[in-house]
Design an enzyme around this catalytic site. Sequence first.
Site, PDB file in Angstrom:
ATOM      1  N   ASP A  50       9.682  10.973  86.880  1.00 36.92           N
ATOM      2  CA  ASP A  50       9.955  11.541  85.762  1.00 36.92           C
ATOM      3  C   ASP A  50       9.286  11.314  84.350  1.00 36.92           C
ATOM      4  O   ASP A  50       8.907  10.283  83.902  1.00 36.92           O
ATOM      5  CB  ASP A  50      11.768  11.084  85.002  1.00 36.92           C
ATOM      6  N   ASN A  85       9.784  18.372  73.926  1.00 37.27           N
ATOM      7  CA  ASN A  85      10.148  19.960  73.379  1.00 37.27           C
ATOM      8  C   ASN A  85      10.549  20.123  72.020  1.00 37.27           C
ATOM      9  O   ASN A  85      10.205  21.778  71.172  1.00 37.27           O
ATOM     10  CB  ASN A  85      11.131  20.415  74.386  1.00 37.27           C
ATOM     11  N   HIS A 130       8.828  24.286  72.893  1.00 37.19           N
ATOM     12  CA  HIS A 130       8.493  24.349  74.417  1.00 37.19           C
ATOM     13  C   HIS A 130       7.313  24.866  75.629  1.00 37.19           C
ATOM     14  O   HIS A 130       7.230  24.390  76.627  1.00 37.19           O
ATOM     15  CB  HIS A 130      10.076  25.873  75.206  1.00 37.19           C
ATOM     16  N   ASP A 134       5.764  22.801  77.768  1.00 38.36           N
ATOM     17  CA  ASP A 134       4.927  23.384  79.902  1.00 38.36           C
ATOM     18  C   ASP A 134       3.830  22.634  79.994  1.00 38.36           C
ATOM     19  O   ASP A 134       3.141  23.025  81.134  1.00 38.36           O
ATOM     20  CB  ASP A 134       5.248  24.710  79.531  1.00 38.36           C
ATOM     21  N   GLU A 166      12.043  18.251  84.189  1.00 42.60           N
ATOM     22  CA  GLU A 166      10.723  16.988  84.250  1.00 42.60           C
ATOM     23  C   GLU A 166      10.288  16.075  85.424  1.00 42.60           C
ATOM     24  O   GLU A 166       9.860  15.174  85.331  1.00 42.60           O
ATOM     25  CB  GLU A 166      10.115  16.641  82.858  1.00 42.60           C
TER      26      GLU A 166
END
Length: 343
Positions: free
Chosen positions: A214, A222, A227, A231, A257
């Site tokens: 994770d 973010n 975002h 990404d 994630e």
Amino acid sequence: MKNTENVERAADIVREALNLMRKYSVPMHPVNYAVWHAYASGDNLELRNAIDRYMLQHLTLDEAATEVLYRRHVIGNSADPALLQRMSERMSSALGQAVESAARAGDQTAAYGSSLSRFQDGLAGQALPGLEEILATTRQMQAAIQALQRQLGDSRQEIGQLRDELERVRQENLTDTLTGLPNRRAFEQRLAACMTLAASAGMNSHAPCLLMLDIDHFKRVNDSYGHGTGDQVLCTVAAALQAGTPDNALAARIGGEEFVMLLPAMQLQGARLVAEQLRQKIATLRTPARSKTGAELQVQVTVSIGLTSLQRGETGRQFIERADQALYQSKHGGRDRITVRMG
């Protein structure tokens, strides 16, 4: 001609099923395909009537309704967990056989046409009663055979295209669109196969290992950079994960994630080394970004990892939950670390 008719019918059914699924934006996976293939074939009238009634009321067939129809009209109420995978494999196999059948029929037709040509050449110039009629009939047969060859060639090409399209859609259905890694469904399929193999071989020190990963403080990325940058960070981590995946292992993005790596036949010590190399590598990576003021900068992230090994007699769910518990310990123990949990 029977083989040709069978080939054409198989192609028509597959084509119609795929067209219906595209028309109603139905995801391509074995349950949905089984229902719409049965509908297109017309052999299951109860299913066809049930779909028609449902579509009149709802205009589309959602996943829940499809599952009910599948269990009620296709296989009954006793679904075999491995049935869907076998169905998908048989689907591709059937299309492959159809291509081969069309090729064999075309070869046989060509051979017959060559025999007629030699017969016609042998009769040329001979004065025999009815010869002109025989030659005319032979020429008609040759023309018909040539037309049939073209038809078989078209059918072979079309069936091949349908098979390729089905495989492409199937692969897309198993791939995470953002990172290009296998998705959760692909991971679950591979895990089921891996556990079946492990059970048949007997548990030992080379039992499958599972690594769950994770990205630390990903929400902060973010919130701080948008975002789009988030990404890009996901893709950067995914690329490192893919590059660090040993042969015969599987790396996948299973949501948000969170990523996993399934190591089918590796000792826990070796899996621990893979995880540590991955943790260190990701910590060195940088993703270009802009601050809210427009300044260019480099985003660095770390990852927390949970690692475990399959235990005798446990289910896939238990295996995954223990890896998740190990990940939880890493997250709450300070992040950017690996936790191994065995029980």
